[in-house]
Structure formats: C-alpha cells, structure tokens
Scaffold this motif. Structure first.
Motif, short mmCIF file in Angstrom:
data_model
loop_
_atom_site.label_atom_id
_atom_site.label_comp_id
_atom_site.label_asym_id
_atom_site.label_seq_id
_atom_site.Cartn_x
_atom_site.Cartn_y
_atom_site.Cartn_z
N VAL A 104 57.83 81.86 -11.34
CA VAL A 104 56.39 82.04 -11.15
C VAL A 104 55.84 80.94 -10.23
CG1 VAL A 104 54.14 82.06 -12.33
CG2 VAL A 104 56.11 83.23 -13.35
N ARG A 105 56.28 79.70 -10.49
CA ARG A 105 55.87 78.57 -9.65
C ARG A 105 56.27 78.84 -8.19
NH1 ARG A 105 58.46 72.46 -10.55
NH2 ARG A 105 57.56 71.48 -8.70
N SER A 106 57.41 79.47 -8.01
CA SER A 106 57.89 79.75 -6.65
C SER A 106 57.00 80.78 -5.96
CB SER A 106 59.33 80.26 -6.70
OG SER A 106 60.13 79.30 -7.34
N ALA A 439 57.00 63.41 -11.25
CA ALA A 439 57.11 64.86 -11.05
C ALA A 439 56.80 65.16 -9.60
CB ALA A 439 56.15 65.62 -11.95
N ARG A 440 57.42 66.21 -9.11
CA ARG A 440 57.18 66.63 -7.72
C ARG A 440 55.84 67.34 -7.61
NH1 ARG A 440 59.74 71.67 -5.70
NH2 ARG A 440 60.73 71.58 -7.72
N GLY A 441 55.56 68.20 -8.58
CA GLY A 441 54.35 69.02 -8.46
C GLY A 441 53.09 68.28 -8.82
N PRO A 446 52.12 65.53 -1.55
CA PRO A 446 53.23 65.00 -0.74
C PRO A 446 54.35 64.53 -1.67
CG PRO A 446 51.14 63.96 -0.15
CD PRO A 446 50.90 64.75 -1.39
N PHE A 447 55.57 64.72 -1.23
CA PHE A 447 56.71 64.37 -2.07
C PHE A 447 57.78 63.76 -1.17
CE2 PHE A 447 60.67 65.90 -4.38
CZ PHE A 447 60.62 64.90 -5.33
N GLN A 448 58.11 62.50 -1.40
CA GLN A 448 59.03 61.81 -0.51
C GLN A 448 59.73 60.66 -1.22
OE1 GLN A 448 55.46 61.99 0.63
NE2 GLN A 448 55.17 60.65 -1.12
O1 G3H Z 1 65.18 67.76 -8.79
C1 G3H Z 1 64.33 67.55 -7.94
C2 G3H Z 1 63.06 68.23 -7.94
O2 G3H Z 1 62.43 68.12 -6.68
C3 G3H Z 1 62.16 67.73 -9.04
O3 G3H Z 1 61.11 68.59 -9.20
O4 G3H Z 1 59.57 67.13 -10.51
O5 G3H Z 1 59.21 69.60 -10.37
O6 G3H Z 1 61.12 68.66 -11.68
P1 G3H Z 1 60.20 68.48 -10.52
#
Ligand code: G3H
Length: 478
Positions: A104-106, A439-441, A446-448
């Motif tokens: 769903v997130r995708s 967490a990435r989300g 931004p994620f780095q």
């Molecule tokens: O495993 C690496 C993912 O980019 C981490 O994503 O923080 O949503 O679990 P997440």
C-alpha cells in the motif's frame, strides 16, 4: 509446489534461453518456494537495447500522460496487495500485516511521485546575463530538466516492492526507461509488482525486469555501457558497484549502524518503545533499524528494565501468524548474526535474554554492557539482536556514533530541545530523529547516508531531481 516465474522484457514474460533457474528459499520452511529465470548476459544486452529505444519515445510523451499511467499503476498495485503480500511473506518472511503495508505504501509512493513530478518537472528557470560582472543583458538562459536515459534499479530483499518503486516511479515520471534487477529473495514479489505496471499499459520496452545470479549478470548490468544511472539499495555490494561503475549518476543506500542516544532527562517509556520497535521490527532487517543503544549510565538500569519488559511481550514465529519476530532471510544471515552474538559472549556482554535459534528464527536478544572491542558494537547484525553501550557522558555517545564507518540515521531521546539540536549537529549521519526511532518515511522526506551509508539523497523529490539533468538553452541577442 514450486512456481517457476518468467522474466519481463518487451511487454512479454519470457523464459531465459540459458535454460537455468534460480531457486528462492522460503526463510521459514527453508524449502525452495519459487524459481526465477537465470537470465544470460545476451538477454541483458537485449533488454538494454530496447530500453534505450523505448526511452526516446517516452521522453516525448507529455508529462501529464506519464503521470496518468503512474497513477493507474499505483491503483492496480493496491488492488493486487494481497497476492503480492503473500509473496513477501513466503520470500522474505515479512509479517503478513507489514507485507500488506509495504504494498500500500508503494502505491502511495507512486501516486505522490506522479504528482510531485508534474510540478517539479513542469518548471524550469529563466536567467539573464547582466547580473554577472562584465555582461550586458544580451543572453537569456532557459533551463529545463531532461531525462538521463536508462536507469538501472537494484532494490534489496527487505523492501523488494517498496524500494523498487521508490526508484521506478521517479525514473519513469522523469522520462527515463527502467531496467529492474530484483534481489533473489523478493524476486517474485518484484515480478508481480512489474505485472501491475504491465497492466497499466506502459509502452513496450520501457520497463524490463531481469532476474538471475549476481555472479552471472550483476557486474555485467552495473558496468553495462547502456546504463545511464544506477539506483541501488543494499549492503557493501554498493561500494564495489560504485568503484566499478562508469561516469554516471549513482544513488546508493547502503548499510547503517543507527545509534540511539538516551539522555538522563529522556522519557524512558518513549525511548523504550522506540528502541524495541526501531530495533526489532521486521526482526531488525532494516537499514534504518536502531542498531546500537548508547544510554547514560545513570538511567541505564531503568531503561533496560522497560526495554526488556517489552521484549518479553514480542511474539516469535512464522510471518503468516503476524509474529513480531520472524525468521531472518537466510541461513547465512542467521549464521552471521550468531557469529556476532558469540563474539559478544566471549568478550563478556550481558545477555538480557538467553540466546535461542531454530533454523533461521532467532529470538530477540538485548546485549547489555557491550564494549567497543566487540564486533557487535560496530557491525550491523541485520537481525533481532541489539547491543547496548552504557555511556558516562553525551560526548562519549557522540564519539561512538561518529567513529562508525556508517552514517545513515541516528536518534536522540531528551526533553531538552536545545541539547537535542546541539547533539544533532554533532552527529555525522544523514538524518537525526529527535524523540523517535530512525525511519526513512514519510517517503517524501529526504533520505541519505554519509560515509559508507551511501551516495546522494533519496526521498521522492530528491530522487526525481537525481534522475534528470539540467539542460540550458541560451538565446543570444545581437
Ligand atoms: O532498509 C532500508 C530502508 O530504506 C528502511 O526503510 O525506515 O521505512 O524501514 P524504513
């Protein structure tokens, strides 16, 4: 029964002419669940050739039409959430509920990307020459964002669907074509996701998905002259890809050893909840998992009591039953985790729970009084084992965090926002979370990572911008 799946090229599902397949072992049953095609280098060449041709036409397709197709794919993907989630459960032992959430997130990510894309790609810049010394107003510069060409996407096993679409959607909205190389564990989930793009009606050759052995087609793909950009998420393989790749933009998200610094004034209930969720969800198999707790000695006993009480409540078992802790992805991964645990044992770490393993299933384990001479203080287990280092000062915590080769995320628990900001500035990581686990989300943030954690920045907007090049046209007046 073992299903055999075909690879995807030129809008068709094909058997590899190699006649070979690669088995996908279910981490729970440890039996071969599925088989995918072991594509040959010749098949990779073919896919690259058609991707190049398809991209030219796609770049001329109006942006709103590209967005429309992405929205369609997002909707279809969500409709297929159950069968795809079932694949995730069988291929990577992700708990059933989390598997549905991933799909769903995708879908949401694809839709957001389509919307963001029409906005940011719909704008260029206009510059005039007389702001730079020595120039008259005789040059007008118009810029726009043009696609790079063929994007190679390599997602990891832990989010085969989500971390595939986080590469596919930005690439496509920006006018690129896409070649996907799924991880072996997760390949069938990826193929099913690609099927959703197929149903949405993207043009022939624009998206391809080649499966196979890294040893046969891995380097061949990443060093292929037809590739104009690589977006990779995974482990150290990313470092060797970076060294071997040509002069093309790279987006790499590699490992992490995310530290959780707990100060004396922290809300310990909040910290404990985040340590358990952040460290142990999906059995610790997340690059952003809390991978080391650095707690001030004065509150360490109180924190550990709360953490251990929560760990005791975690359910351990098969992903079908939605257990919190499920088998890790492979036997070799379980062996690696066990190696770290044994090293910590020999060097005197305190085991808060007994070490227990059955097949690939490892019971959650907190290791207290971990010291810097233990491997687990620096290496990422990618499993449900979490080391705790007791610190005498905040500086000691920051020092440990910065001494790591990794620099993905980190987190701080304190009620003092001023202190949190100072520590955040001092932590050499791509992101610092204050009072929450890494967490990435949300996926547009931004994620780095810095150091060995990666190259470039992700998140929807950054990924779109990374997959284009600025093109200038200068009008010269007489
Ligand atoms: O495993 C690496 C993912 O980019 C981490 O994503 O923080 O949503 O679990 P997440």
């Amino acid at each position: 029964e073992t299903g055999v799946f075909k690879y995807y090229s030129e809008e068709e599902w094909k058997k590899s002419s190699s006649g070979k397949t690669v088995g996908i072992v279910n981490p729970t049953t440890r039996k071969t669940q599925f088989k995918v095609q072991a594509c040959s280098q010749a098949e990779v060449n073919k896919v690259m050739e058609i991707a190049k041709i398809a991209q030219k036409a796609w770049a001329k397709t109006p942006l709103w039409k590209r967005a429309e197709l992405l929205h369609k794919a997002a909707a279809i993907l969500k409709e297929h959430k159950s069968p795809i989630a079932d694949c995730l459960v069988k291929e990577i032992a992700k708990p059933a509920k989390d598997s549905v959430t991933e799909v769903v997130r995708s879908g949401d990510l694809i839709s957001y990307c389509a919307e963001e894309g029409v906005r940011i790609l719909g704008q260029g810049t206009f510059l005039v020459s007389d702001s730079f010394p020595g120039n008259e107003r005789t040059k007008y510069c118009l810029t726009s964002k043009i696609p790079l060409g063929v994007v190679l996407a390599i997602p990891p096993f832990n989010y085969p669907v989500n971390l595939a679409v986080s590469k596919i959607a930005p690439a496509l909205i920006a006018g690129n074509s896409l070649v996907l190389k799924p991880p072996t564990q997760g390949a069938v989930s990826c193929l099913h996701m690609v099927h959703c793009f197929h149903l949405a009606g993207f043009p022939k050759g624009l998206i391809s998905c080649v499966t196979g052995k890294g040893s046969e087609i891995g380097d061949f793909l990443t060093m292929h002259p037809g590739v104009n950009c690589i977006s990779f998420t995974g482990g150290d393989t990313g470092i060797s890809i970076s060294k071997k790749a040509g002069m093309i933009p790279l987006q790499m998200e590699l490992g992490g050893k995310d530290a959780c610094i707990v100060l004396e004034d922290a809300d310990l209930d909040l910290a404990a909840a985040n340590i358990v969720k952040g460290g142990l969800s999906y059995s610790g198999q997340r690059c952003t998992a809390v991978k080391i707790v650095l707690v001030m000695e004065s509150v360490a006993d109180a924190l550990m009591e709360k953490v251990n009480a929560k760990v005791a409540k975690l359910t351990v078992g098969p992903p079908e039953d939605n257990c919190d802790i499920t088998p890790v992805v492979s036997e070799s991964s379980a062996n690696f985790i066990e190696g770290l645990v044994m090293d910590a044992k020999e060097k005197g770490a305190t085991f808060c729970q007994p070490y227990k393993r059955e097949g690939n299933l490892i019971w959650p384990l907190l290791l207290d009084n971990v010291r810097p001479d233990m491997r687990i203080a620096w290496e990422e287990p990618f499993g449900p084992v979490l080391p705790v280092v007791r610190i005498g000062s905040v500086e000691e915590g920051i020092h440990h965090c910065n001494a790591s080769n990794f620099g993905l995320q980190g987190c701080i628990f304190t009620k003092d926002i001023n202190k949190a900001m100072i520590i955040s500035d001092a932590m050499e990581t791509g992101t610092v979370q204050i009072n929450s686990a890494p967490a990435r989300g949300p996926d547009h943030f931004p994620f780095q990572g810095i150091k060995d954690s990666g190259i470039g920045s992700q998140g929807i907007t950054n990924s779109i911008n990374m997959m284009v090049k600025v093109k200038s046209t200068v009008i010269n007046l007489p």
